[in-house]
Motif scaffolding. Structure first.
Motif, mmCIF file in Angstrom:
data_model
loop_
_atom_site.group_PDB
_atom_site.id
_atom_site.type_symbol
_atom_site.label_atom_id
_atom_site.label_comp_id
_atom_site.label_asym_id
_atom_site.label_seq_id
_atom_site.Cartn_x
_atom_site.Cartn_y
_atom_site.Cartn_z
ATOM 1 N N ALA A 57 -6.016 -11.930 1.817
ATOM 2 C CA ALA A 57 -5.742 -12.471 3.155
ATOM 3 C C ALA A 57 -4.541 -11.826 3.843
ATOM 4 C CB ALA A 57 -5.544 -13.981 3.060
ATOM 5 N N MET A 58 -3.801 -10.984 3.135
ATOM 6 C CA MET A 58 -2.543 -10.440 3.673
ATOM 7 C C MET A 58 -2.702 -9.830 5.066
ATOM 8 S SD MET A 58 -0.207 -7.457 1.948
ATOM 9 C CE MET A 58 -1.223 -6.098 2.513
ATOM 10 N N ARG A 59 -3.804 -9.118 5.286
ATOM 11 C CA ARG A 59 -3.987 -8.400 6.557
ATOM 12 C C ARG A 59 -4.201 -9.338 7.738
ATOM 13 N NH1 ARG A 59 -2.979 -2.703 5.977
ATOM 14 N NH2 ARG A 59 -3.172 -2.399 3.737
ATOM 15 N N LYS A 107 0.986 -16.148 -4.730
ATOM 16 C CA LYS A 107 1.994 -15.440 -5.524
ATOM 17 C C LYS A 107 3.383 -15.843 -5.040
ATOM 18 C CE LYS A 107 -0.022 -11.110 -4.456
ATOM 19 N NZ LYS A 107 -1.009 -11.589 -3.560
ATOM 20 N N GLN A 156 -2.696 -8.315 -11.369
ATOM 21 C CA GLN A 156 -2.958 -7.716 -10.056
ATOM 22 C C GLN A 156 -2.057 -6.500 -9.890
ATOM 23 O OE1 GLN A 156 -2.543 -8.934 -5.376
ATOM 24 N NE2 GLN A 156 -3.257 -10.533 -6.734
ATOM 25 N N PRO A 212 -10.431 -6.886 -1.346
ATOM 26 C CA PRO A 212 -10.185 -6.127 -0.120
ATOM 27 C C PRO A 212 -9.789 -7.053 1.020
ATOM 28 C CG PRO A 212 -12.550 -6.330 -0.525
ATOM 29 C CD PRO A 212 -11.853 -6.870 -1.733
ATOM 30 N N SER A 226 1.611 -9.698 -11.610
ATOM 31 C CA SER A 226 1.287 -8.598 -10.695
ATOM 32 C C SER A 226 2.351 -7.517 -10.815
ATOM 33 C CB SER A 226 1.234 -9.145 -9.267
ATOM 34 O OG SER A 226 0.953 -8.112 -8.355
ATOM 35 N N ASP A 261 -19.162 -5.402 5.766
ATOM 36 C CA ASP A 261 -19.345 -4.099 5.126
ATOM 37 C C ASP A 261 -18.841 -4.155 3.673
ATOM 38 O OD1 ASP A 261 -19.763 -1.363 4.848
ATOM 39 O OD2 ASP A 261 -17.751 -0.864 5.559
ATOM 40 N N ASN A 262 -17.682 -4.757 3.485
ATOM 41 C CA ASN A 262 -17.117 -4.824 2.134
ATOM 42 C C ASN A 262 -17.999 -5.661 1.203
ATOM 43 O OD1 ASN A 262 -15.051 -3.310 3.145
ATOM 44 N ND2 ASN A 262 -13.620 -5.004 3.370
ATOM 45 N N LEU A 305 -10.180 6.476 1.873
ATOM 46 C CA LEU A 305 -11.542 6.352 2.411
ATOM 47 C C LEU A 305 -12.090 7.699 2.861
ATOM 48 C CD1 LEU A 305 -11.216 3.021 4.452
ATOM 49 C CD2 LEU A 305 -12.393 3.377 2.291
ATOM 50 N N HIS A 334 -15.934 -5.375 9.187
ATOM 51 C CA HIS A 334 -15.447 -4.760 7.944
ATOM 52 C C HIS A 334 -15.638 -5.694 6.758
ATOM 53 C CE1 HIS A 334 -12.667 -1.577 10.031
ATOM 54 N NE2 HIS A 334 -13.953 -1.289 10.094
ATOM 55 N N PRO A 350 -7.433 -1.863 -2.775
ATOM 56 C CA PRO A 350 -8.628 -1.322 -3.433
ATOM 57 C C PRO A 350 -9.331 -0.224 -2.647
ATOM 58 C CG PRO A 350 -9.087 -3.502 -2.498
ATOM 59 C CD PRO A 350 -7.603 -3.282 -2.388
HETATM 60 N N1 LIG Z 1 0.272 -7.747 -5.590
HETATM 61 C C1 LIG Z 1 0.758 -6.939 -4.682
HETATM 62 O O1 LIG Z 1 1.875 -6.424 -4.771
HETATM 63 C C2 LIG Z 1 -0.087 -6.646 -3.472
HETATM 64 C C3 LIG Z 1 0.272 -5.606 -2.573
HETATM 65 C C4 LIG Z 1 -0.554 -5.362 -1.476
HETATM 66 C C5 LIG Z 1 -1.698 -6.121 -1.290
HETATM 67 N N2 LIG Z 1 -2.010 -7.139 -2.157
HETATM 68 C C6 LIG Z 1 -3.225 -7.966 -2.001
HETATM 69 O O2 LIG Z 1 -4.345 -7.099 -2.010
HETATM 70 C C7 LIG Z 1 -5.140 -7.306 -0.846
HETATM 71 C C8 LIG Z 1 -5.786 -5.996 -0.443
HETATM 72 O O3 LIG Z 1 -4.808 -4.988 -0.270
HETATM 73 P P1 LIG Z 1 -4.604 -4.184 1.081
HETATM 74 O O4 LIG Z 1 -4.936 -5.029 2.256
HETATM 75 O O5 LIG Z 1 -3.252 -3.573 0.995
HETATM 76 O O6 LIG Z 1 -5.615 -2.993 0.929
HETATM 77 P P2 LIG Z 1 -7.175 -2.777 1.216
HETATM 78 O O7 LIG Z 1 -7.922 -4.047 1.147
HETATM 79 O O8 LIG Z 1 -7.576 -1.655 0.327
HETATM 80 O O9 LIG Z 1 -7.177 -2.195 2.687
HETATM 81 C C9 LIG Z 1 -7.051 -2.939 3.829
HETATM 82 C C10 LIG Z 1 -7.061 -1.943 5.001
HETATM 83 O O10 LIG Z 1 -8.328 -1.292 5.037
HETATM 84 C C11 LIG Z 1 -8.986 -1.573 6.291
HETATM 85 N N3 LIG Z 1 -10.369 -1.929 5.957
HETATM 86 C C12 LIG Z 1 -10.816 -3.021 5.280
HETATM 87 N N4 LIG Z 1 -12.166 -3.003 5.167
HETATM 88 C C13 LIG Z 1 -12.569 -1.873 5.790
HETATM 89 C C14 LIG Z 1 -13.838 -1.292 6.025
HETATM 90 N N5 LIG Z 1 -14.955 -1.873 5.582
HETATM 91 N N6 LIG Z 1 -13.893 -0.118 6.703
HETATM 92 C C15 LIG Z 1 -12.765 0.488 7.157
HETATM 93 N N7 LIG Z 1 -11.527 -0.014 6.970
HETATM 94 C C16 LIG Z 1 -11.440 -1.179 6.296
HETATM 95 C C17 LIG Z 1 -8.237 -2.727 6.909
HETATM 96 O O11 LIG Z 1 -8.196 -2.582 8.304
HETATM 97 P P3 LIG Z 1 -9.022 -3.583 9.283
HETATM 98 O O12 LIG Z 1 -8.256 -4.873 9.326
HETATM 99 O O13 LIG Z 1 -9.065 -2.843 10.549
HETATM 100 O O14 LIG Z 1 -10.380 -3.759 8.656
HETATM 101 C C18 LIG Z 1 -6.852 -2.586 6.325
HETATM 102 O O15 LIG Z 1 -6.076 -1.691 7.105
HETATM 103 C C19 LIG Z 1 -4.159 -7.876 0.184
HETATM 104 O O16 LIG Z 1 -4.809 -8.632 1.175
HETATM 105 C C20 LIG Z 1 -3.284 -8.739 -0.690
HETATM 106 O O17 LIG Z 1 -3.928 -10.002 -0.887
HETATM 107 C C21 LIG Z 1 -1.223 -7.387 -3.244
#
Ligand SMILES: NC(=O)c1ccc[n+]([C@@H]2O[C@H](COP(=O)([O-])OP(=O)(O)OC[C@H]3O[C@@H](n4cnc5c(N)ncnc54)[C@H](OP(=O)(O)O)[C@@H]3O)[C@@H](O)[C@H]2O)c1
Length: 284
Positions: free
Chosen positions: A29-31, A93, A185, A256, A165, A266-267, A221, A263, A214
């Motif tokens: 949910a971070m985004r 967390k 994590q 994701p 994590s 798609d995921n 990508l 998106h 991920p």
């Molecule tokens: N434990 C830790 O230290 C830590 C650190 C970072 C994150 N996290 C957790 O991990 C989760 C996922 O990490 P993340 O958000 O950094 O990385 P991610 O899920 O790999 O990437 C998210 C990014 O990819 C884009 N995206 C998502 N689906 C897409 C698709 N189908 N096509 C094209 N672009 C796409 C999103 O933009 P749009 O919004 O434009 O789709 C966003 O910019 C977070 O929400 C959080 O809960 C944990």
């Protein structure tokens, strides 16, 4: 009728977080916060719709943290989804604080973790947090002290299961010597496999590995091999990257994140994909 032609994340199969079964594709949910995981989303109604759509598609694990916003992300989840549907696991967390939008600072002191858990319980409107993860070990606090604090909170009934994590295999073992750990994590994606040893340890232990980041960002990508296999299979780069993760290990539980319903859908497609051996070989 639902125009979405896929059966949703149930097709990814199930993994257990302790006694809690969840589909093997969650939602991060971070985004949904403002940029840099700071502040509230620009459009809270839209963020609520993304969360609702995730649930409709079968997502029953949502990952958040008190440091996302900070606090705003947990509040957004309860605003959108409380009272929660049966079987929904909210994983949050604690152990990082945000003095400003650019900084993430570890705070693994037991007194901080106790306060952090109380705050998350309030914002999420829960009596017990199903999965509470130490966001990162604090270099200034003995790791055992942080883990013992979480074990105490579990004994007090505030936490059901504990995850960790951003850890090494040695830290996973140290944590396990103090309290049962149901998940790890760490960052992991097609381009960044530095946690391969931690993933292998999770496989040996039969506990979930939640790869964060991920999709590996824009560069991940757009990597050449991803482009080539995705174009051969007629898939988006994101769905292919997630399908690769799901195929990589039975304990893999990607989370994701996105602000976009397109998106998100798609995921979720990744759950229904089965990659051919040559696709996996080409992705390395
Ligand atoms: N434990 C830790 O230290 C830590 C650190 C970072 C994150 N996290 C957790 O991990 C989760 C996922 O990490 P993340 O958000 O950094 O990385 P991610 O899920 O790999 O990437 C998210 C990014 O990819 C884009 N995206 C998502 N689906 C897409 C698709 N189908 N096509 C094209 N672009 C796409 C999103 O933009 P749009 O919004 O434009 O789709 C966003 O910019 C977070 O929400 C959080 O809960 C944990």
């Amino acid at each position: 009728m639902d125009k979405f032609p896929y059966k949703g994340v149930a097709l990814a199969g199930i993994i257990r977080l302790g006694d809690l079964p969840v589909h093997r594709l969650g939602f991060g949910a971070m985004r949904l916060c403002g940029d840099s995981a700071w502040g509230r989303p620009r459009d809270r109604g839209h963020a609520n719709r993304v969360l609702h759509r995730a649930i409709e598609l079968g997502v029953n694990l949502i990952d958040t943290a008190d440091s996302y916003g900070p606090e705003a992300n947990e509040s957004q989840i309860s605003e959108a989804l409380y009272p929660y549907p049966p079987g929904l696991v909210i994983a949050t967390k604690g152990g990082l604080v945000r003095p400003n939008r650019r900084s993430w600072v570890e705070d693994g002191r037991p007194e901080h973790l106790r306060r952090a858990v109380e705050g998350s319980l309030q914002r999420l409107r829960l009596e017990r947090i199903d999965l509470y993860q130490l966001h990162a070990p604090d270099p200034n606090v003995p790791f055992a002290e942080s883990m013992e604090a979480l074990a105490d909170l579990k004994r007090a009934g505030k936490i059901r299961h504990i995850g960790i994590s951003n850890v090494t295999v040695a830290q996973l073992e140290a944590a396990r010597s103090i309290t049962p750990i149901v998940s790890v994590q760490n960052p992991y994606n097609l381009r960044n496999r530095t946690s391969e040893d931690v993933l292998a340890a999770c496989e040996r232990l039969g506990i979930a590995f939640l790869p964060w980041y991920p999709l590996g960002g824009k560069r991940g990508l757009k990597a050449l091999k991803v482009k080539q296999v995705a174009s051969r299979r007629g898939l988006t780069h994101a769905a292919l990257s997630l399908a690769w993760l799901l195929a990589k290990s039975p304990v893999m539980l990607p989370i994701p994140g996105t602000r976009s319903i397109d998106h998100l859908e798609d995921n979720v497609r990744a759950a229904s994909l089965r990659l051919a051996p040559e696709d996996i070989a080409d992705l390395g």
